[in-house]
Design a protein around this motif. Structure first.
Motif, short mmCIF file in Angstrom:
data_model
loop_
_atom_site.label_atom_id
_atom_site.label_comp_id
_atom_site.label_asym_id
_atom_site.label_seq_id
_atom_site.Cartn_x
_atom_site.Cartn_y
_atom_site.Cartn_z
N LYS A 102 1.80 13.92 3.40
CA LYS A 102 2.71 14.59 2.87
C LYS A 102 2.52 14.57 1.24
N GLY A 103 1.89 13.82 0.52
CA GLY A 103 1.73 13.41 -0.80
C GLY A 103 0.72 14.54 -1.46
N ASN A 104 0.59 14.51 -2.84
CA ASN A 104 0.07 15.18 -3.67
C ASN A 104 -1.66 14.99 -3.67
N ILE A 105 -2.11 15.53 -4.40
CA ILE A 105 -3.72 15.42 -4.52
C ILE A 105 -4.04 13.91 -4.79
N THR A 141 2.34 20.21 -12.43
CA THR A 141 2.05 20.18 -13.86
C THR A 141 3.02 18.95 -14.39
N GLU A 142 4.30 19.08 -13.90
CA GLU A 142 5.66 18.19 -14.24
C GLU A 142 5.56 16.94 -13.25
N ARG A 143 5.66 15.67 -13.77
CA ARG A 143 5.92 14.53 -13.02
C ARG A 143 7.25 14.66 -11.93
N LYS A 144 7.15 14.12 -10.79
CA LYS A 144 8.55 14.01 -10.02
C LYS A 144 8.54 12.47 -9.53
N TYR A 145 9.46 11.92 -10.07
CA TYR A 145 9.73 10.50 -9.83
C TYR A 145 10.40 10.12 -8.73
N LEU A 146 11.33 11.02 -8.16
CA LEU A 146 11.98 10.52 -7.00
C LEU A 146 11.14 10.50 -5.67
N ASN A 147 10.94 9.41 -4.99
CA ASN A 147 10.28 8.97 -4.09
C ASN A 147 10.87 8.06 -2.98
N GLU A 148 10.85 8.83 -1.72
CA GLU A 148 11.45 7.85 -0.70
C GLU A 148 10.79 6.67 -0.09
N LYS A 149 9.46 6.48 -0.65
CA LYS A 149 8.65 5.34 -0.47
C LYS A 149 9.13 4.10 -1.23
N PHE A 150 9.98 4.45 -2.23
CA PHE A 150 10.52 3.36 -3.27
C PHE A 150 11.76 2.81 -2.70
N TYR A 151 12.30 3.45 -1.53
CA TYR A 151 13.69 2.71 -1.01
C TYR A 151 13.42 1.40 -0.68
N PRO A 152 12.54 0.68 -0.36
CA PRO A 152 12.27 -0.63 0.12
C PRO A 152 12.24 -1.42 -0.95
N THR A 153 11.99 -0.81 -2.40
CA THR A 153 11.85 -1.64 -3.73
C THR A 153 12.91 -1.09 -4.67
N PRO A 154 14.34 -1.47 -4.61
CA PRO A 154 15.21 -0.85 -5.23
C PRO A 154 15.01 -0.72 -6.79
N GLY A 155 14.51 -1.83 -7.26
CA GLY A 155 14.31 -1.86 -8.87
C GLY A 155 13.06 -0.60 -9.14
N LEU A 156 12.46 -0.52 -8.50
CA LEU A 156 11.37 0.66 -8.69
C LEU A 156 11.96 2.08 -8.43
N THR A 163 0.90 -1.28 0.04
CA THR A 163 0.06 -0.17 0.05
C THR A 163 0.79 1.22 -0.05
N VAL A 164 2.05 1.36 1.03
CA VAL A 164 2.97 2.51 0.93
C VAL A 164 3.44 2.46 -0.46
N LEU A 165 3.94 1.60 -1.30
CA LEU A 165 4.37 1.60 -2.45
C LEU A 165 3.41 2.35 -3.52
N LEU A 166 2.26 1.77 -3.32
CA LEU A 166 1.18 2.20 -4.34
C LEU A 166 0.74 3.90 -4.18
N ILE A 167 1.00 4.29 -2.88
CA ILE A 167 0.84 5.74 -2.39
C ILE A 167 2.23 6.38 -3.19
N GLY A 168 3.13 5.68 -3.19
CA GLY A 168 4.57 6.38 -3.75
C GLY A 168 4.41 6.46 -5.39
N LEU A 169 3.88 5.48 -5.82
CA LEU A 169 3.40 5.43 -7.44
C LEU A 169 2.75 6.71 -7.59
N LEU A 170 1.49 6.90 -7.08
CA LEU A 170 0.66 7.90 -7.33
C LEU A 170 1.23 9.03 -6.90
N GLY A 171 2.28 9.24 -5.69
CA GLY A 171 2.66 10.61 -5.45
C GLY A 171 3.62 10.95 -6.43
N SER A 172 4.34 9.99 -7.25
CA SER A 172 5.11 10.33 -8.36
C SER A 172 4.53 10.48 -9.71
#
Length: 579
Positions: free
Chosen positions: A242-245, A356-371, A69-78
């Protein structure tokens, strides 16, 4: 009394710790074995069924609904996926949790210790990475069941105390109280699988007493199970603060879908319990029959009874509940996402307008190095595009003398510098917080090299802008021949940069090789231009001040092509046999 309390606390803490550690190790193993394949098409899951399947695999890979679920929020946040995809992935995450619940309903006895021993041997003596990760998985599998056994044993004095007070046999419970108990328990530990495992250990110990109890009735325990599913909603809510909309809309979607489904099934817990009990007996009856056919010399006594029937019925109820939720809500993902987009705005509207621009860096991705590495690569691509835009602006400034283009170059150069700092810090933090495979480590080093090359390209674009400013301010004359030569080289360098970026983004070694070949051609062209310039100077057809700018511009373009070639070489690492 103190020693009994100490035994309970130590047993519960140790058992729960082993249980969670086991799932964590299994997650590490699965992630490194199969995680890359899942994350590769994560942002391309436009089909609702594929998106739900991705969420299902995310849970199996991470071995925890909370982490998924945290990873999903990270994907949406990015903004790697949109809201409709996120809702489908969320349904898949919850459906994937049913397999983990079924796993914890088994008892494998001393075989758990065998799994731990085997896992350690594979990890310690395996020479290949996938063997070591398989060891992680086996070790975690054994620890999960050792933790469950420890929890069951720790529950014994608790049950005995409750039986002395006749709590389990005489006090009726409100279904809503059980629902709240499951909710707050899961919200506290932020792991519904751990809460359900604790509940299963409790039920096993109750069954061992041999006395009748309300807790051995599935309709009485089902509200606790439903409450655990709602409790997991605390995780996306906290993660979305602390995420986006998009993250906030996803949190609302979680409460809406899980809340209405669980509350509705709370009213129909009797039919759900009956269906779960029937399905459990039918399933294990088929298993027993199959076992009797294959192993005729063995008894077919595989149909669970007592505590086994209760825990497996609980797991079946969890499966049926999630299937009902999928059947109801999956067809409604489009209207739900549309309603939430229209309604959930409020004080967060400025966040959406400013993103308006995507931001792909997200600390929620740290547990999943590939992503995390894929996110960093996308952020580098976005930054590289800014650097290429600076080259276009510099060309316009030099050929048309537009001062506004020069100002834009300066603004964008500051952005590129800041992005390079953020990306380098992100990758360094990832390296310190995660266990990377050898290919991932090489890829990370390559990404750091690429972002440095991108920053240098931006610097040279700024230098070209300065040459353009000098050309305008000092009214330096350039012949049409010289301008045509510069235009020809400039176009070739821009083409090299764009192709290097595409090769890196698509991981295309053939295109990368083309970039290197074209860079060599541009070097030869630059040498010819330099010689032509010397000839013009000898013939007195070139203004000395203009000649200095001309040579500096050639040198800057040559270095830009060199940095683009460096980016292409990163794509070629380990792929020499493909070209």
């Amino acid at each position: 009394m103190a020693s009994v309390m100490q035994q309970i606390i130590f047993g519960l803490a140790g058992g729960l710790g082993l249980f969670l550690l086991g799932f964590s190790l299994m997650g590490i193993g699965f992630q490194n074995i199969a995680g890359e394949k899942i994350y590769r098409f994560m942002e391309k899951t436009n089909n609702p069924l594929v998106a739900m399947g991705t969420g299902f695999l995310m849970t199996l890979t991470l071995q925890e609904t909370g982490a998924a679920t945290v990873l999903l929020i990270g994907l949406l946040g990015s903004r790697l996926i949109h809201l409709k995809q996120g809702i489908c992935v969320m349904l898949g995450i919850n459906l994937g949790a049913t397999l983990l619940v079924h796993l914890t309903s088994f008892q494998i006895g001393s075989y758990a210790y065998l799994a731990v021993g085997l896992g350690f041997l594979l990890y310690a003596f395996g020479k290949k990475h996938h063997i070591q990760y398989l060891g992680f998985t086996a070790l975690g599998f054994g620890l999960v069941f050792i933790g469950l056994n420890t929890l069951t044993a720790a529950m014994k004095p608790v049950i005995e105390k409750l039986l002395l007070q006749a709590t389990l046999t005489q006090i009726p419970r409100s279904p809503f109280h059980g629902y709240l108990l499951g909710f707050f328990s899961t919200a506290l530990v932020q792991n519904n699988i751990a809460t359900i495992g604790l509940l299963q250990a409790f039920l096993r110990q109750v069954a061992l007493t041999g006395q009748e109890s309300l807790f051995l009735s599935l309709p009485e325990v089902l509200p606790i199970l439903l409450g655990t599913s709602l409790g997991i909603g605390v995780i996306p809510t906290v993660a979305a603060l602390k995420g986006n909309i998009l993250t906030k809309r996803a949190a609302w979607a979680h409460w809406l879908i899980i809340g209405t489904t669980t509350m509705g099934l709370l009213l129909f817990r009797e039919p759900l319990s009956s269906a779960a009990s029937w399905a459990t007996l039918r399933l294990w009856g088929l298993v027993a029959t199959a076992k009797d056919l294959v192993f005729s010399s063995l008894s077919a006594g595989s149909v669970p009874t007592g505590a086994g029937l209760m825990t497996k019925g609980l797991a079946m109820a969890h499966t049926l509940y999630n299937l009902v939720m999928v059947l109801i809500w999956l067809p409604l993902t489009s209207p739900i996402s549309r309603i939430l987009t229209e309604r959930v705005t409020g004080s967060w509207r400025h966040q959406e307008d400013g993103s308006t621009e995507r931001k792909y860096l997200n600390e929620k991705f740290y547990p999943t190095p590939g992503l995390a590495l894929r996110g960093a690569a996308k952020e580098i691509m976005r930054t590289a595009q800014i650097a290429i835009d600076m080259l276009y602006f510099a060309r316009i400034a030099f050929f048309k003398g537009q001062s506004s283009a020069i100002r834009d170059i300066a603004k964008k150069e500051d952005i590129v510098d800041e992005r390079r700092r953020q990306i380098t810090l992100y990758l360094s933090t990832l390296l310190s917080k995660s266990i990377l495979t050898a290919p991932q480590s090489r890829y990370l080093a390559g990404l750091i090299q690429v972002i440095n090359d991108v920053e240098r390209i931006a610097d040279h674009a700024e230098h070209i802008g300065e040459y353009a400013k000098a050309k305008v301010d000092e009214k330096l004359p350039f012949s049409q021949v010289a301008m045509d030569e510069i235009g020809l080289l400039y176009d070739k360098v821009l083409d090299i940069c764009k192709k290097a970026l595409i090769a890196l983004e698509e991981d295309d070694p053939l295109l990368a090789r083309q970039v290197l070949e074209r860079e060599m051609v541009s070097d030869k062209l630059q040498e010819e231009m330099r010689q032509n310039h010397i000839n013009r100077l000898n013939q007195g057809r070139c203004w000395p001040g203009s000649g200095i700018i001309y040579l500096d511009l050639l040198a800057s373009l040559e270095r830009v092509a060199d940095h683009a070639a460096n980016m292409a070489e990163v794509t070629l690492v380990g792929k020499e046999e493909l070209i």
